[in-house]
Design a protein around this motif. Structure first.
Motif, short mmCIF file in Angstrom:
data_model
loop_
_atom_site.label_atom_id
_atom_site.label_comp_id
_atom_site.label_asym_id
_atom_site.label_seq_id
_atom_site.Cartn_x
_atom_site.Cartn_y
_atom_site.Cartn_z
N GLY A 24 4.45 10.46 -5.13
CA GLY A 24 5.88 10.74 -5.27
C GLY A 24 6.53 11.36 -4.05
O GLY A 24 7.63 11.87 -4.13
N ASN A 25 5.87 11.30 -2.92
CA ASN A 25 6.38 11.91 -1.71
C ASN A 25 6.34 10.86 -0.60
O ASN A 25 5.25 10.42 -0.21
CB ASN A 25 5.52 13.12 -1.34
N LYS A 26 7.51 10.47 -0.10
CA LYS A 26 7.59 9.37 0.85
C LYS A 26 6.84 9.65 2.15
O LYS A 26 6.08 8.81 2.64
CB LYS A 26 9.05 9.03 1.15
N SER A 27 7.02 10.81 2.72
CA SER A 27 6.36 11.09 4.00
C SER A 27 4.84 11.19 3.83
O SER A 27 4.09 10.73 4.69
CB SER A 27 6.93 12.34 4.67
N TYR A 62 0.80 -4.58 -12.49
CA TYR A 62 2.11 -5.21 -12.51
C TYR A 62 2.86 -5.14 -11.19
O TYR A 62 3.60 -6.04 -10.85
CB TYR A 62 2.96 -4.63 -13.64
N PHE A 63 2.70 -4.07 -10.45
CA PHE A 63 3.43 -3.95 -9.20
C PHE A 63 2.64 -4.51 -8.02
O PHE A 63 3.21 -5.00 -7.06
CB PHE A 63 3.84 -2.50 -8.94
N SER A 64 1.30 -4.42 -8.10
CA SER A 64 0.48 -4.93 -7.01
C SER A 64 -0.17 -6.27 -7.34
O SER A 64 -0.70 -6.92 -6.46
CB SER A 64 -0.61 -3.91 -6.65
N GLY A 65 -0.15 -6.66 -8.60
CA GLY A 65 -0.61 -7.98 -9.00
C GLY A 65 -2.11 -8.19 -9.01
O GLY A 65 -2.58 -9.32 -8.91
N PHE A 66 -2.89 -7.13 -9.15
CA PHE A 66 -4.33 -7.29 -9.21
C PHE A 66 -4.75 -7.74 -10.61
O PHE A 66 -4.22 -7.26 -11.61
CB PHE A 66 -5.05 -5.97 -8.89
N ILE A 116 0.85 -1.20 0.00
CA ILE A 116 0.00 0.00 0.00
C ILE A 116 0.89 1.25 0.00
O ILE A 116 0.61 2.22 -0.71
CB ILE A 116 -0.97 0.01 1.21
N LEU A 117 1.97 1.20 0.75
CA LEU A 117 2.90 2.32 0.78
C LEU A 117 3.50 2.56 -0.61
O LEU A 117 3.58 3.69 -1.09
CB LEU A 117 4.01 2.07 1.80
N ILE A 118 3.91 1.51 -1.27
CA ILE A 118 4.48 1.63 -2.62
C ILE A 118 3.45 2.19 -3.58
O ILE A 118 3.74 3.07 -4.41
CB ILE A 118 5.03 0.27 -3.10
N TYR A 119 2.23 1.71 -3.49
CA TYR A 119 1.16 2.20 -4.35
C TYR A 119 0.93 3.68 -4.13
O TYR A 119 0.86 4.47 -5.08
CB TYR A 119 -0.12 1.40 -4.09
#
Length: 166
Positions: A26-29, A123-127, A17-20
């Protein structure tokens, strides 16, 4: 929901979820804050008998991001990426892989929002496409078309950036 189940759901899905969310803002915090809020809101509002907690988390995360974006559009920007290289490769290979990962990530960020979101979910979350369609409120045929067009765009960008490097 009991505490053990809550902890298990968090441990199983928090990173993806964090990666998504990071791919959206585009902002980590900001992504970390939205991820925490996602779990609180999702688990408090999870409908009885809901069969797919993972899809529900993504839907809540997406809604929180868009709500935040509507309220604070100037704060939602893109940060530079530091691509991760494969630790087993030699220094030259690691550098080339890092460059390729960075170019691919930049290409994904260049996609129009809906295309980027479909690619990230697929592709990144595999849904599967059916769940993506449900989460985004579009038809499965639209997901296929958007995915196809996004992949063509990514391929073109990667080929062009490859030629620039050479």
């Amino acid at each position: 929901m009991n505490g053990d189940l809550l902890r298990q759901v968090y441990e199983s899905h928090s990173e993806e979820i964090l990666i998504y969310l990071y791919s959206l803002c585009g902002n980590k915090s900001l992504a970390e804050d939205l991820m925490q809020e996602t779990f609180v809101k999702a688990l408090l509002s999870l409908p009885d008998g809901h069969g797919n907690i993972r899809a529900w988390l993504y839907k809540v995360a997406r809604n929180l991001y868009f709500n935040y974006y509507r309220k604070e559009p100037e704060k939602v920007g893109l940060e530079a990426i530091e691509g991760a290289a494969d630790g087993e490769a030699g220094p030259e290979e690691a550098m080339l892989q890092k460059l390729k990962n960075k170019r691919l990530y930049e290409a994904v960020l260049r996609l129009e929002k809906q295309r980027r979101e479909v690619i990230m979910l697929q592709y990144f979350s595999g849904f599967p496409q059916a769940q993506i369609a449900s989460m985004l409120g579009i038809t499965q045929a639209n997901v296929r078309v958007i995915s196809h067009r996004a992949k063509k765009e990514l391929k073109k960008y990667m080929e062009e950036s490859e030629n620039e490097v050479l």
